[in-house]
Design a protein around this motif. Structure first.
Motif, mmCIF file in Angstrom:
data_model
loop_
_atom_site.group_PDB
_atom_site.id
_atom_site.type_symbol
_atom_site.label_atom_id
_atom_site.label_comp_id
_atom_site.label_asym_id
_atom_site.label_seq_id
_atom_site.Cartn_x
_atom_site.Cartn_y
_atom_site.Cartn_z
ATOM 1 N N ARG A 32 20.588 -16.582 7.683
ATOM 2 C CA ARG A 32 20.146 -15.242 7.273
ATOM 3 C C ARG A 32 20.999 -14.182 7.955
ATOM 4 O O ARG A 32 21.156 -14.181 9.179
ATOM 5 C CB ARG A 32 18.675 -15.034 7.595
ATOM 6 N N LEU A 33 21.523 -13.256 7.147
ATOM 7 C CA LEU A 33 22.280 -12.128 7.684
ATOM 8 C C LEU A 33 21.408 -10.882 7.642
ATOM 9 O O LEU A 33 20.933 -10.488 6.574
ATOM 10 C CB LEU A 33 23.548 -11.883 6.863
ATOM 11 N N GLU A 34 21.195 -10.278 8.789
ATOM 12 C CA GLU A 34 20.486 -9.000 8.862
ATOM 13 C C GLU A 34 21.486 -7.886 8.553
ATOM 14 O O GLU A 34 22.560 -7.818 9.154
ATOM 15 C CB GLU A 34 19.869 -8.807 10.242
ATOM 16 N N GLN A 38 18.611 -2.680 7.431
ATOM 17 C CA GLN A 38 17.386 -3.413 7.790
ATOM 18 C C GLN A 38 16.922 -4.405 6.725
ATOM 19 O O GLN A 38 15.832 -4.967 6.831
ATOM 20 C CB GLN A 38 16.224 -2.447 8.127
ATOM 21 N N ASP A 39 17.712 -4.621 5.692
ATOM 22 C CA ASP A 39 17.401 -5.654 4.705
ATOM 23 C C ASP A 39 18.110 -6.941 5.123
ATOM 24 O O ASP A 39 18.686 -7.014 6.227
ATOM 25 C CB ASP A 39 17.847 -5.209 3.315
ATOM 26 N N PHE A 40 18.104 -7.943 4.260
ATOM 27 C CA PHE A 40 18.743 -9.213 4.603
ATOM 28 C C PHE A 40 19.314 -9.868 3.352
ATOM 29 O O PHE A 40 18.912 -9.571 2.225
ATOM 30 C CB PHE A 40 17.735 -10.170 5.243
ATOM 31 N N ILE A 41 20.265 -10.747 3.571
ATOM 32 C CA ILE A 41 20.743 -11.663 2.533
ATOM 33 C C ILE A 41 20.851 -13.045 3.159
ATOM 34 O O ILE A 41 21.000 -13.177 4.376
ATOM 35 C CB ILE A 41 22.103 -11.244 1.931
ATOM 36 N N ASP A 42 20.772 -14.064 2.331
ATOM 37 C CA ASP A 42 20.828 -15.449 2.810
ATOM 38 C C ASP A 42 22.086 -16.145 2.308
ATOM 39 O O ASP A 42 22.461 -16.026 1.141
ATOM 40 C CB ASP A 42 19.597 -16.230 2.338
ATOM 41 N N LEU A 43 22.707 -16.887 3.226
ATOM 42 C CA LEU A 43 23.838 -17.746 2.904
ATOM 43 C C LEU A 43 23.382 -19.187 3.032
ATOM 44 O O LEU A 43 22.774 -19.563 4.043
ATOM 45 C CB LEU A 43 25.009 -17.496 3.854
ATOM 46 N N ASP A 44 23.653 -20.002 2.031
ATOM 47 C CA ASP A 44 23.328 -21.430 2.092
ATOM 48 C C ASP A 44 24.607 -22.229 2.240
ATOM 49 O O ASP A 44 25.455 -22.247 1.340
ATOM 50 C CB ASP A 44 22.587 -21.859 0.811
ATOM 51 N N VAL A 87 26.906 -20.665 -0.512
ATOM 52 C CA VAL A 87 26.441 -19.797 -1.590
ATOM 53 C C VAL A 87 25.965 -18.479 -0.996
ATOM 54 O O VAL A 87 25.150 -18.464 -0.058
ATOM 55 C CB VAL A 87 25.283 -20.445 -2.377
ATOM 56 N N HIS A 88 26.479 -17.378 -1.523
ATOM 57 C CA HIS A 88 26.008 -16.039 -1.167
ATOM 58 C C HIS A 88 24.883 -15.667 -2.132
ATOM 59 O O HIS A 88 25.087 -15.619 -3.342
ATOM 60 C CB HIS A 88 27.166 -15.042 -1.291
ATOM 61 N N HIS A 89 23.681 -15.435 -1.599
ATOM 62 C CA HIS A 89 22.571 -14.975 -2.440
ATOM 63 C C HIS A 89 22.511 -13.451 -2.415
ATOM 64 O O HIS A 89 22.608 -12.845 -1.348
ATOM 65 C CB HIS A 89 21.231 -15.522 -1.920
ATOM 66 N N SER A 115 29.164 -10.263 3.986
ATOM 67 C CA SER A 115 29.236 -11.721 4.071
ATOM 68 C C SER A 115 30.624 -12.183 4.493
ATOM 69 O O SER A 115 30.769 -13.048 5.364
ATOM 70 C CB SER A 115 28.883 -12.359 2.726
ATOM 71 N N LEU A 116 31.634 -11.599 3.883
ATOM 72 C CA LEU A 116 33.003 -12.003 4.175
ATOM 73 C C LEU A 116 33.381 -11.697 5.622
ATOM 74 O O LEU A 116 34.020 -12.515 6.301
ATOM 75 C CB LEU A 116 33.962 -11.299 3.215
#
Length: 340
Positions: A32-34, A38-44, A87-89, A115-116
């Motif tokens: 999980r990237l904060e 203050q939101d988030f995105i998830d990398l799998d 995977v970038h969500h 993400s990058l």
């Protein structure tokens, strides 16, 4: 060059059948990237890279995820050759509602850059290769064109990208394509209604849950939900700013773009002329293939696909794993002429 079997010549078979096939997804590890807001995105992650191994970063389509059929197939292929991939969500696409009223849109490259930068900070010596599907392909095209030589992506493949969003929205209002529009609209409606139940959105979109249920076209949904949520001045402004087509000419990293002329999501407006292509862009236009289908053989019960082979052949041209497939692969050329 891609050629479909006799039983899969219909664009709708090409589009629908792959989504019905059971594909086992490899085990993934979530990170999980904060975000700064203050939101988030998830990398799998499928696996972390070793030595100087490339990292393959995947961007899914509208309301997709690591469970999308095309993502699972590429992940499985990467696992079979011990290739690092993740995977970038987009916000709200990893199985959990995101924290802010905004979500994601077709031109949202800011989260891609985050993400990058995160990946590069942890693996500075590993080149990043990217694959973008449909909406993800449009986002990837826009990112590459915006950042030019400063792109953190070294090689890329863009597949079935709706590079002219207004034209694609109109196409989905016609004929059998309405079925696909209905599918996406219902998922988008549910997501925004679920979000309205846990946070106040009236300052961002002055519309009720009942009214959202009456937004039966992507054009109307984008005008009354997507555009205001993400700071655009209506749907026309959104489509103009977010469409990837104008960014193709500015791409400075090797990029392969794959389109099917019979894609039921698109029109010929997404097909770039040769003057709109950067010298770094290779363009593959096939007469058939549907939307994210490209079934090239096998049987209706066990189809074989062109995309995974072609993606890895382009991204990993010197890999021993992809060399085994090169004897059956053709050099890049178009099934139909590119407009001048």
């Amino acid at each position: 060059m891609f050629s479909p079997p006799w039983w899969a010549k219909s664009p709708h078979i090409q589009t629908i059948l792959p989504s019905l096939m059971k594909v086992l997804r490899p085990l993934l590890k979530r990170e999980r990237l904060e975000l700064p807001d203050q939101d988030f995105i998830d990398l799998d992650w499928l696996s972390k890279p070793i030595d100087n191994q490339p990292i393959i970063l995947m961007f899914h389509g509208v309301e997709g995820s690591a469970d999308s059929h095309y993502i699972k197939r590429l992940l499985s292929k990467c696992k079979s050759i011990n290739q690092c991939a993740l995977v970038h969500h987009y916000r709200g696409c990893s199985g959990e509602i995101n924290r802010l009223p905004r979500a994601y849109h077709s031109g949202d490259t800011q989260d891609v850059q985050i993400s990058l930068e995160h990946i590069k900070a942890h693996f500075p010596h590993n080149p990043i290769y990217a694959v973008g599907y449909s909406l993800g392909g449009n986002i990837l095209t826009k990112y590459l064109g915006e950042h030019k030589d400063n792109s953190l992506i070294e090689r890329a493949v863009v597949i079935a990208a709706p590079l002219q969003l207004a034209a694609c929205a109109k196409k989905l209002e016609k004929g059998f394509s309405k079925i696909y529009q209905s599918y996406f609209i219902k998922r988008l409606q549910k997501k925004i209604i679920d979000k309205m139940k846990i946070m106040a959105l009236d300052k961002h979109i002055p519309i009720t849950q009942h009214q959202i249920k009456n937004l039966t076209t992507l054009h109307r949904f984008d005008h009354q939900v997507t555009a205001p949520l993400h700071g655009f001045d209506g749907v026309d402004d959104y489509y103009r700013q977010a469409s990837g087509l104008p960014f193709l000419a500015h791409i400075a990293k090797p990029t392969l773009v794959i389109h099917a002329k019979d894609d039921p999501f698109m029109t010929e407006d997404v097909i770039p002329s040769s003057s709109q292509l950067s010298p770094h862009v290779s363009y593959e236009l096939h007469n058939q293939g549907g939307h994210l289908g490209f079934i090239e053989g096998g049987s209706p019960w066990n189809p074989k696909y062109y995309l995974e082979r072609r993606i890895l052949e382009y991204l990993l041209p010197f890999s021993s794993a992809t060399q085994r497939d090169r004897t059956s692969a053709s050099p890049i050329r178009c099934s139909t002429p590119i407009p001048q």
